[in-house]
Scaffold this motif. Structure first.
Motif, PDB file in Angstrom:
ATOM      1  N   GLY A   1       0.813  -1.209   0.000  1.00  0.00           N
ATOM      2  CA  GLY A   1       0.000   0.000   0.000  1.00  0.00           C
ATOM      3  C   GLY A   1       0.848   1.262   0.000  1.00  0.00           C
ATOM      4  N   VAL A   2       1.921   1.225   0.793  1.00  0.00           N
ATOM      5  CA  VAL A   2       2.801   2.396   0.836  1.00  0.00           C
ATOM      6  C   VAL A   2       3.404   2.647  -0.535  1.00  0.00           C
ATOM      7  CG1 VAL A   2       4.936   3.313   1.798  1.00  0.00           C
ATOM      8  CG2 VAL A   2       3.337   2.110   3.270  1.00  0.00           C
ATOM      9  N   ARG A   3       3.878   1.556  -1.149  1.00  0.00           N
ATOM     10  CA  ARG A   3       4.494   1.710  -2.474  1.00  0.00           C
ATOM     11  C   ARG A   3       3.486   2.198  -3.492  1.00  0.00           C
ATOM     12  NH1 ARG A   3       6.514  -3.817  -3.438  1.00  0.00           N
ATOM     13  NH2 ARG A   3       6.754  -4.391  -1.271  1.00  0.00           N
ATOM     14  N   THR A   4       2.248   1.703  -3.359  1.00  0.00           N
ATOM     15  CA  THR A   4       1.206   2.141  -4.296  1.00  0.00           C
ATOM     16  C   THR A   4       0.905   3.619  -4.101  1.00  0.00           C
ATOM     17  OG1 THR A   4       0.261  -0.066  -4.169  1.00  0.00           O
ATOM     18  CG2 THR A   4      -1.098   1.648  -5.149  1.00  0.00           C
ATOM     19  N   ARG A   5       0.797   4.035  -2.863  1.00  0.00           N
ATOM     20  CA  ARG A   5       0.505   5.452  -2.623  1.00  0.00           C
ATOM     21  C   ARG A   5       1.645   6.330  -3.088  1.00  0.00           C
ATOM     22  NH1 ARG A   5      -0.335   6.544   2.999  1.00  0.00           N
ATOM     23  NH2 ARG A   5       0.342   4.426   3.482  1.00  0.00           N
ATOM     24  N   ALA A   6       2.869   5.841  -2.920  1.00  0.00           N
ATOM     25  CA  ALA A   6       4.012   6.609  -3.419  1.00  0.00           C
ATOM     26  C   ALA A   6       3.919   6.766  -4.933  1.00  0.00           C
ATOM     27  CB  ALA A   6       5.313   5.903  -3.032  1.00  0.00           C
TER      28      ALA A   6
ATOM     29  N   ALA B   1       5.156   9.277  -9.370  1.00  0.00           N
ATOM     30  CA  ALA B   1       5.681   8.023  -9.915  1.00  0.00           C
ATOM     31  C   ALA B   1       7.186   8.097 -10.160  1.00  0.00           C
ATOM     32  CB  ALA B   1       4.949   7.666 -11.196  1.00  0.00           C
ATOM     33  N   ASP B   2       7.661   9.235 -10.661  1.00  0.00           N
ATOM     34  CA  ASP B   2       9.105   9.365 -10.930  1.00  0.00           C
ATOM     35  C   ASP B   2       9.904   9.203  -9.655  1.00  0.00           C
ATOM     36  OD1 ASP B   2       8.550  11.890 -13.443  1.00  0.00           O
ATOM     37  OD2 ASP B   2       8.986   9.745 -13.658  1.00  0.00           O
ATOM     38  N   MET B   3       9.441   9.891  -8.607  1.00  0.00           N
ATOM     39  CA  MET B   3      10.141   9.842  -7.337  1.00  0.00           C
ATOM     40  C   MET B   3      10.135   8.417  -6.799  1.00  0.00           C
ATOM     41  SD  MET B   3      11.605  12.199  -5.641  1.00  0.00           S
ATOM     42  CE  MET B   3      12.971  11.285  -4.988  1.00  0.00           C
ATOM     43  N   ALA B   4       8.971   7.781  -6.928  1.00  0.00           N
ATOM     44  CA  ALA B   4       8.862   6.407  -6.425  1.00  0.00           C
ATOM     45  C   ALA B   4       9.853   5.501  -7.145  1.00  0.00           C
ATOM     46  CB  ALA B   4       7.433   5.906  -6.594  1.00  0.00           C
ATOM     47  N   ARG B   5       9.940   5.675  -8.459  1.00  0.00           N
ATOM     48  CA  ARG B   5      10.885   4.847  -9.227  1.00  0.00           C
ATOM     49  C   ARG B   5      12.303   5.091  -8.767  1.00  0.00           C
ATOM     50  NH1 ARG B   5       7.260   4.917 -13.589  1.00  0.00           N
ATOM     51  NH2 ARG B   5       7.646   7.108 -14.025  1.00  0.00           N
TER      52      ARG B   5
ATOM     53  N   LEU C   1      13.242   5.813  -5.951  1.00  0.00           N
ATOM     54  CA  LEU C   1      13.451   5.191  -4.652  1.00  0.00           C
ATOM     55  C   LEU C   1      13.337   3.682  -4.706  1.00  0.00           C
ATOM     56  CD1 LEU C   1      11.461   7.727  -2.456  1.00  0.00           C
ATOM     57  CD2 LEU C   1      13.922   7.429  -2.559  1.00  0.00           C
ATOM     58  N   GLY C   2      13.278   3.147  -5.931  1.00  0.00           N
ATOM     59  CA  GLY C   2      13.320   1.693  -6.057  1.00  0.00           C
ATOM     60  C   GLY C   2      11.981   0.998  -6.133  1.00  0.00           C
ATOM     61  N   VAL C   3      10.901   1.750  -6.255  1.00  0.00           N
ATOM     62  CA  VAL C   3       9.601   1.098  -6.373  1.00  0.00           C
ATOM     63  C   VAL C   3       9.409   0.649  -7.811  1.00  0.00           C
ATOM     64  CG1 VAL C   3       7.118   1.445  -6.251  1.00  0.00           C
ATOM     65  CG2 VAL C   3       8.586   2.503  -4.544  1.00  0.00           C
ATOM     66  N   ASN C   4       8.973  -0.588  -7.989  1.00  0.00           N
ATOM     67  CA  ASN C   4       8.727  -1.093  -9.337  1.00  0.00           C
ATOM     68  C   ASN C   4       7.336  -0.666  -9.773  1.00  0.00           C
ATOM     69  OD1 ASN C   4       8.358  -2.517 -11.674  1.00  0.00           O
ATOM     70  ND2 ASN C   4       9.349  -4.366 -10.926  1.00  0.00           N
TER      71      ASN C   4
END
Lengths: 245, 356, 299
Positions: free
Chosen positions: C164-169, C174-178, C180-183
């Motif tokens: 859920g955290v990764r999804t909310r990120a 989305a760029d920032m999440a990527r 930080l290593g989120v797929n």
């Protein structure tokens, strides 16, 4: 270097008691500003002083919490941005926002720049384009222009709206010293053609080129006003820039 | 005077449309003359069929203007088409004895579509909603209208002396009539009416998109805020374009009921809502001419399928739409035209090299 | 106004909320995370109903198992859809709309061609009970409970799991999440699968209550679309709940007094009025308030 024109004293812009807060921060604090016709004024101040917010209030992007704005004698405080542009108040923004996928010619056409009906406007625009070197790039896609050319195109778009007051928000951001000098010369020439100009700038070289009168902002208020020499020799101003407030 | 003409020509021949220059206009004139001469060689049946295909062109061009040039996707053009058809039926049915009654009905029908479009447009454009909201709500409108009209069977569902007709729809709608000429579906007069409407709409829109107004509309598509800050009342202009597109859909609706003398709720639902979008996407929404050609072609295709395998029609349309969006996002006609236009200078160079 | 009448109104209100939630939640989650509108949503619901009906009648499996198969089956199909169609339209929302409409046509028309105009119905559990002169269907109350349960599960996943955290990120940036290593690719794929599975479940759950025809998705999509528009994609769960509650409040009295059509038209008008003043929907409005409180003026 041509000198800015002398003002004839007629008030073009009168903003009184403007206040704007965001959350708990008061960005503009009971600010009063008066501009006379054909004035060329520079607005300087450290980061966070309220310069962009003030511009936002003048062009209509923000509504003031208190105060009002009189433009050419008319109260424009409640007018939408596009209505203010129609009245002759146009802002060139800090980050370029041109129609990237359209050509230079199409950009200008949209701004109203190539109507055959207004010969004087066409001549002025042609002069502007050739001075800035844009007249050879009519068919170039605006997104492919160099950064400085995009900035200049944006100024030309603002000019095409036939403003009486031009607000320039950091027009030389990202420019080389040569381009800055050219821009300065250009702005002074515009001013000589009876255009009132208010400029926000960080680049002191640019300010030195053009400044007729300078207003220093600090914490959303006008700290002091005067000629460039007066400002530069003011110890207080030095202090607020160096961080001791 | 000469300078005026030249500017008018520049606008017509302007850059916002595929197909410019002498060669194009010669071909265009040739095609237009061919269309006008067709009744001398074609059978009444062929004429009537062809007119049926062409009457949808104003609706398609309206969506090209709205989606291609203004950036607003609408799934509601068929709703405006059908609203105009029904309103025409209601007004003309009640004014049967009045000369010029059908013309009044036509004006009223198009005005009704325009008014509903203006009301809808007020909410979405002054709210400056995200782009996806408009097609969604128009789909809902289409669905609601279809469901409503389908249950208006029975004598209590009438306006004046005209029955709404429920699921079976409205029948015996009088064709357009000027003086003693009746523009019914099988008449040569109707054929000329449709061809004129098609050509005038095309040329008129071509003038519009190349004018200053048209360029500003394109600017709105690319950057709304930027256009606002150049002094334009963007909200109002978006409504205007939306209303023009709805009025053109209404025009097609009036031509349709004049051709077939009937309309039913199946013209209003989700499936017909797709058709203008398919024509525009397959042709290429950035070009009026491409949409004109694809509208007529796809209408012909649907008609042929109705004879040989009607149940496959919408399946094929769906596949066509998906394939176009995946592989020809600019439109099939536009992509082909661009390829062809790019290859031409090559051929000329080859010819030069071959010279002794 | 008798107590029975009030209870009856409450029952209709709960029934309406359940319908809106189940019809719209999958679509809203996809909109909120992947930022696309899946116009084939109605057909996914239809697929769920068809899988349930076919497995029940042809394979003679118990109904709950059929419904589970629907959910999984449509979820997998959704992932295929994401992989081969949606992926190309990440930054072209209108394009995704049109492409998924093509898919919707293929699915509904294909179903018509393969399975014919209708299928035999699935039996509805006859759990009626009455209060005074009003009778209520227990099955529809069960649907209300299931709808609320699904919302609670979704809330739990969004706010109390790492996924859920990764999804909310990904939703926020989305760029920032990527970086930080989120797929994010997998997040989009999974979200589309979950949203589609929910659609399949909705179709399965409502299969006993309606006729099984290829265009049955239509009765779900018009309320789903309105719910999505009013709720907004900023926060799918808050948006779905507030939107369903508000819209049911408008629709229930309208449809019980003036008929279903008035209810639907009332909803459309309500949606238009809401977006005129809250263009990003209710959840978008809440988000704007939060951001405005947090934001500092930039000068």
């Amino acid at each position: 270097m041509p000198t800015p024109s002398e003002s004839d004293g007629v008030v073009v812009l009168h903003a009184e008691n403007l206040t704007k807060s965001f959350g708990g921060i008061r960005a503009v604090d009971h600010l009063n500003l008066t501009l006379a016709r054909s004035e060329l004024r520079c607005l300087i101040g450290p980061n966070g002083a309220g310069k962009s917010t003030l511009f936002g209030l003048l062009s209509g992007l923000h509504r003031p919490d208190t105060g009002r704005i009189l433009f050419k004698g008319e109260d424009i405080t409640n007018l939408q941005p596009f209505q203010r542009v129609r009245k002759g108040l146009c802002q060139k923004f800090q980050t370029t926002r041109i129609y990237r996928s359209l050509t230079v010619a199409q950009n200008l056409l949209i701004a109203g720049g190539t109507h055959t009906s207004n010969r004087k406007k066409n001549e002025k625009l042609s002069w502007a384009l050739s001075t800035l070197g844009l007249d050879s790039e009519h068919e170039v896609s605006a997104g492919k222009l160099s950064h400085s050319h995009q900035q200049w195109l944006e100024i030309c778009l603002a000019l095409a709206t036939e403003p009486d007051l031009l607000l320039l928000d950091e027009p030389t951001a990202g420019m080389t010293p040569e381009e800055t000098a050219l821009t300065a010369q250009f702005v002074v020439n515009l001013n000589r053609q009876a255009l009132t100009v208010l400029v926000v700038e960080h680049d002191m070289a640019f300010v030195r080129y053009i400044a007729q009168s300078v207003t220093v902002l600090h914490y959303g208020r006008i700290f002091t006003e005067g000629s460039l020499d007066e400002i530069e020799s003011n110890q207080e101003v030095r202090r607020i820039y160096l961080g001791e407030s | 005077m000469e300078r005026e003409d030249k500017r008018w020509w520049q606008v017509l021949n302007g850059p916002q449309e595929l197909g410019r220059g002498r060669v194009f206009w010669c071909l265009f004139t040739f095609a237009a003359l061919g269309l006008l001469a067709y009744p001398f060689v074609g059978s009444v049946f062929a004429l009537s069929n062809f007119a049926n295909f062409c009457l949808y062109v104003p609706m398609g061009l309206g969506l090209a203007l709205l989606w291609g040039y203004s950036g607003v996707l609408s799934f509601g053009q068929s709703a405006f088409f059908a609203i105009a058809g029904y309103v025409y039926g209601i007004i003309s049915g009640n004014l049967l004895d009045m000369p010029g009654g059908t013309l009044l009905a036509a004006a009223g029908a198009i005005a009704a579509s325009a008014a509903i479009a203006a009301a809808f447009g007020y909410f979405v454009f002054y709210g400056q909603v995200s782009g996806w909201i408009i097609p969604l709500l128009l789909l809902v409108l289409s669905l609601i209208l279809e469901t409503f009209m389908a249950q208006t069977a029975g004598y209590q569902w009438r306006v004046g002396s005209v029955l709404l007709g429920g699921y079976n729809g409205m029948t015996n709608i009088p064709s357009l009539q000027i003086g003693s000429s009746i523009f019914g579906g099988a008449s040569i007069g109707f054929y000329y009416l449709v061809v004129s409407a098609m050509l005038i709409t095309y040329l008129g829109l071509r003038l519009l998109v190349n004018s200053h107004y048209g360029h500003v509309v394109t600017g709105i598509r690319d950057d709304v805020e930027r256009t606002r800050m150049l002094g334009y009342n963007v909200n109002l202009m978006q409504i205007q374009v939306f209303v023009v597109a709805a009025a053109l859909a209404g025009l097609s609706g009036v031509l349709y009921v004049s051709w077939g003398n009937y309309i039913n709720p199946s013209s209003m639902g989700l499936l017909p809502a797709t058709l203008p979008v398919i024509w525009t996407a397959v042709g290429g929404r950035s070009s009026l001419l491409a949409v004109l050609l694809s509208t007529v072609t796809l209408r012909w295709l649907a008609d042929s399928l109705a004879v040989k395998g009607g149940e496959y029609a919408f399946l094929i349309m769906g596949i066509l739409l998906l394939v176009t969006m995946l592989f020809f996002p600019a439109g099939i006609v536009v992509t082909l035209a661009r390829h062809w236009l790019q290859r031409k200078p090559e051929r000329r160079d080859l010819k030069k090299n071959r010279a002794p | 106004m008798s107590l029975g009448y009030l209870v009856s109104l409450l029952y209709q209100y709960a029934d309406s909320i359940a319908f809106l939630l189940l019809a719209a939640l999958g679509l809203m989650i996809i909109l909120g995370v992947v930022n696309v509108i899946n116009l084939a949503h109605g057909e996914l619901i239809m697929m769920g109903a068809y899988i349930t009906t076919l497995t029940y009648h042809r394979a003679h499996l118990p109904l709950p198992l059929c419904m589970a198969l629907s959910t999984i089956g449509v979820g997998l199909f959704g992932m295929l859809l994401e992989r081969f169609v949606i992926r190309r339209f990440y930054d072209d929302k209108l394009g995704a709309l049109v492409a998924t409409w093509g898919v919707s046509l293929i699915l509904s028309q294909g179903t018509l061609l393969v399975f014919g105009p209708s299928l035999e119905s699935v039996p509805l559990a006859a759990w009626t009970f009455s209060y005074g002169r009003y009778s209520f269907g227990g099955y529809r109350l069960l649907l209300f409970v299931i709808a609320i349960a699904i919302v609670l599960i979704a809330w739990w996943v969004f706010y109390h799991t790492r996924l859920g955290v990764r999804t909310r990120a990904t939703m926020q940036n989305a760029d920032m999440a990527r970086a930080l290593g989120v797929n994010t690719r997998d997040i989009y794929l999974l979200t589309f699968g979950v949203g589609s599975a929910l659609a399949g479940l909705t179709g399965a759950l409502y299969a006993p209550t309606t006729t099984i025809v290829p265009l049955m998705g239509n009765q779900f999509v018009d309320v789903a679309f309105i719910t999505v528009v009013v709720g907004g994609g900023a926060n799918p769960i808050v948006g779905a709940l507030t939107s369903a509650a508000l819209l049911s409040l408008i629709a229930t009295p309208l449809s019980s007094t003036l008929g279903t059509f008035s209810g639907r038209i009332g909803l459309l008008i309500a949606a238009l009025v809401v977006i005129r003043f809250l263009p990003r929907g209710i959840s978008g409005y809440f988000q704007d308030i939060r951001y405005r409180r947090m934001a500092r003026g930039v000068s």
